[in-house]
Design a protein around this motif. Structure first.
Motif, PDB file in Angstrom:
ATOM      1  N   THR A  15       0.860  -1.173   0.000  1.00 29.65           N
ATOM      2  CA  THR A  15       0.000   0.000   0.000  1.00 29.65           C
ATOM      3  C   THR A  15       0.901   1.229   0.000  1.00 29.65           C
ATOM      4  OG1 THR A  15      -1.674  -1.176   1.277  1.00 29.65           O
ATOM      5  CG2 THR A  15      -1.813   1.236   1.258  1.00 29.65           C
ATOM      6  N   GLY A  16       0.634   2.181  -0.875  1.00 30.09           N
ATOM      7  CA  GLY A  16       1.456   3.388  -0.949  1.00 30.09           C
ATOM      8  C   GLY A  16       2.796   3.115  -1.602  1.00 30.09           C
ATOM      9  N   SER A  92       3.128  -1.443  -5.901  1.00 27.31           N
ATOM     10  CA  SER A  92       2.138  -2.497  -6.122  1.00 27.31           C
ATOM     11  C   SER A  92       2.630  -3.820  -5.545  1.00 27.31           C
ATOM     12  CB  SER A  92       1.801  -2.629  -7.610  1.00 27.31           C
ATOM     13  OG  SER A  92       2.947  -2.867  -8.370  1.00 27.31           O
ATOM     14  N   ASN A  93       1.738  -4.788  -5.493  1.00 29.95           N
ATOM     15  CA  ASN A  93       2.011  -6.073  -4.854  1.00 29.95           C
ATOM     16  C   ASN A  93       3.194  -6.798  -5.484  1.00 29.95           C
ATOM     17  OD1 ASN A  93      -0.215  -5.478  -3.333  1.00 29.95           O
ATOM     18  ND2 ASN A  93      -1.566  -6.916  -4.366  1.00 29.95           N
ATOM     19  N   ILE A  94       3.928  -7.528  -4.650  1.00 27.50           N
ATOM     20  CA  ILE A  94       5.088  -8.305  -5.089  1.00 27.50           C
ATOM     21  C   ILE A  94       4.660  -9.765  -5.208  1.00 27.50           C
ATOM     22  CG2 ILE A  94       7.395  -9.106  -4.444  1.00 27.50           C
ATOM     23  CD1 ILE A  94       7.669  -6.449  -2.854  1.00 27.50           C
ATOM     24  N   GLY A  95       4.994 -10.385  -6.346  1.00 22.68           N
ATOM     25  CA  GLY A  95       4.599 -11.769  -6.533  1.00 22.68           C
ATOM     26  C   GLY A  95       5.453 -12.510  -7.533  1.00 22.68           C
ATOM     27  N   ARG A 116      11.208  -0.149   3.839  1.00 27.13           N
ATOM     28  CA  ARG A 116      10.971   1.104   4.563  1.00 27.13           C
ATOM     29  C   ARG A 116       9.803   1.839   3.895  1.00 27.13           C
ATOM     30  NH1 ARG A 116      13.061   1.360   9.162  1.00 27.13           N
ATOM     31  NH2 ARG A 116      13.149   3.594   9.060  1.00 27.13           N
ATOM     32  N   PRO A 117       8.926   2.473   4.681  1.00 26.19           N
ATOM     33  CA  PRO A 117       7.841   3.260   4.090  1.00 26.19           C
ATOM     34  C   PRO A 117       8.383   4.555   3.495  1.00 26.19           C
ATOM     35  CG  PRO A 117       7.836   3.482   6.480  1.00 26.19           C
ATOM     36  CD  PRO A 117       8.887   2.474   6.146  1.00 26.19           C
ATOM     37  N   LEU A 118       7.804   4.978   2.375  1.00 30.66           N
ATOM     38  CA  LEU A 118       8.174   6.256   1.766  1.00 30.66           C
ATOM     39  C   LEU A 118       7.041   7.273   1.819  1.00 30.66           C
ATOM     40  CD1 LEU A 118      10.204   5.164  -1.381  1.00 30.66           C
ATOM     41  CD2 LEU A 118      11.075   6.060   0.780  1.00 30.66           C
ATOM     42  N   SER A 122       1.951   4.072   4.143  1.00 25.21           N
ATOM     43  CA  SER A 122       2.362   2.956   3.285  1.00 25.21           C
ATOM     44  C   SER A 122       2.666   1.726   4.134  1.00 25.21           C
ATOM     45  CB  SER A 122       3.569   3.358   2.441  1.00 25.21           C
ATOM     46  OG  SER A 122       4.663   3.697   3.235  1.00 25.21           O
ATOM     47  N   SER A 123       2.526   0.550   3.505  1.00 25.01           N
ATOM     48  CA  SER A 123       2.785  -0.703   4.211  1.00 25.01           C
ATOM     49  C   SER A 123       3.158  -1.802   3.235  1.00 25.01           C
ATOM     50  CB  SER A 123       1.547  -1.130   5.021  1.00 25.01           C
ATOM     51  OG  SER A 123       0.478  -1.441   4.164  1.00 25.01           O
ATOM     52  N   LEU A 124       3.769  -2.832   3.773  1.00 24.22           N
ATOM     53  CA  LEU A 124       4.082  -4.052   3.030  1.00 24.22           C
ATOM     54  C   LEU A 124       3.805  -5.190   3.999  1.00 24.22           C
ATOM     55  CD1 LEU A 124       7.037  -4.778   0.725  1.00 24.22           C
ATOM     56  CD2 LEU A 124       6.524  -6.345   2.577  1.00 24.22           C
ATOM     57  N   VAL A 125       2.854  -6.060   3.655  1.00 22.01           N
ATOM     58  CA  VAL A 125       2.483  -7.154   4.547  1.00 22.01           C
ATOM     59  C   VAL A 125       2.456  -8.463   3.761  1.00 22.01           C
ATOM     60  CG1 VAL A 125       1.154  -5.698   6.131  1.00 22.01           C
ATOM     61  CG2 VAL A 125       0.019  -6.730   4.188  1.00 22.01           C
TER      62      VAL A 125
END
Length: 127
Positions: A15-16, A92-95, A116-118, A122-125
């Protein structure tokens, strides 16, 4: 598992804007296939090979770090993280995209990420 041909398995939901400091794909157990050998690529939505281009799935064997399109390094050894797997900004999503006309039907791929958020919120889960 990674699943069917022409499908993407999402590993991380983004996100972000986030900075991928390090992305380290590790082959926990050798990937296997049904039928002709499929490929796998590591990227994001709209750029499915941003990190690693299409790689023959069965070239990824237990104990290797997946670092390039030709496969991994020496099993159970160390690596220098290549430029394509660090200091990358994504939104965007990593896959992992399975290419070709056959499925990856076995094996385990683990992907570790330090990020790290920019942007605000923002988030990465893990997906």
């Amino acid at each position: 598992g990674l699943g069917g041909a022409a499908s993407t398995t999402t590993y991380f939901t983004v996100t972000g804007e986030v900075l991928i400091c390090y992305l380290v794909p590790t082959v926990v157990s050798t990937l296997t296939q049904s039928g002709a050998t499929p490929t796998v690529a590591l990227g994001v939505v709209n750029s499915t090979s941003l990190f690693i281009a299409a790689t023959t799935a069965t070239a990824l064997v237990t104990g290797e770090f997946w670092t390039e399109a030709t496969g991994g390094g020496t099993a159970n050894a160390g690596i220098a993280v290549p430029a394509a797997l660090k200091d990358i900004v994504v939104t965007s999503n990593i896959g992992v995209l399975v290419g070709g006309t056959n499925n990856v039907n076995g094996g385990t791929l683990r992907i570790d990420v330090w990020w790290r958020p920019l942007s605000s919120g923002s988030s990465l889960v893990p997906a």
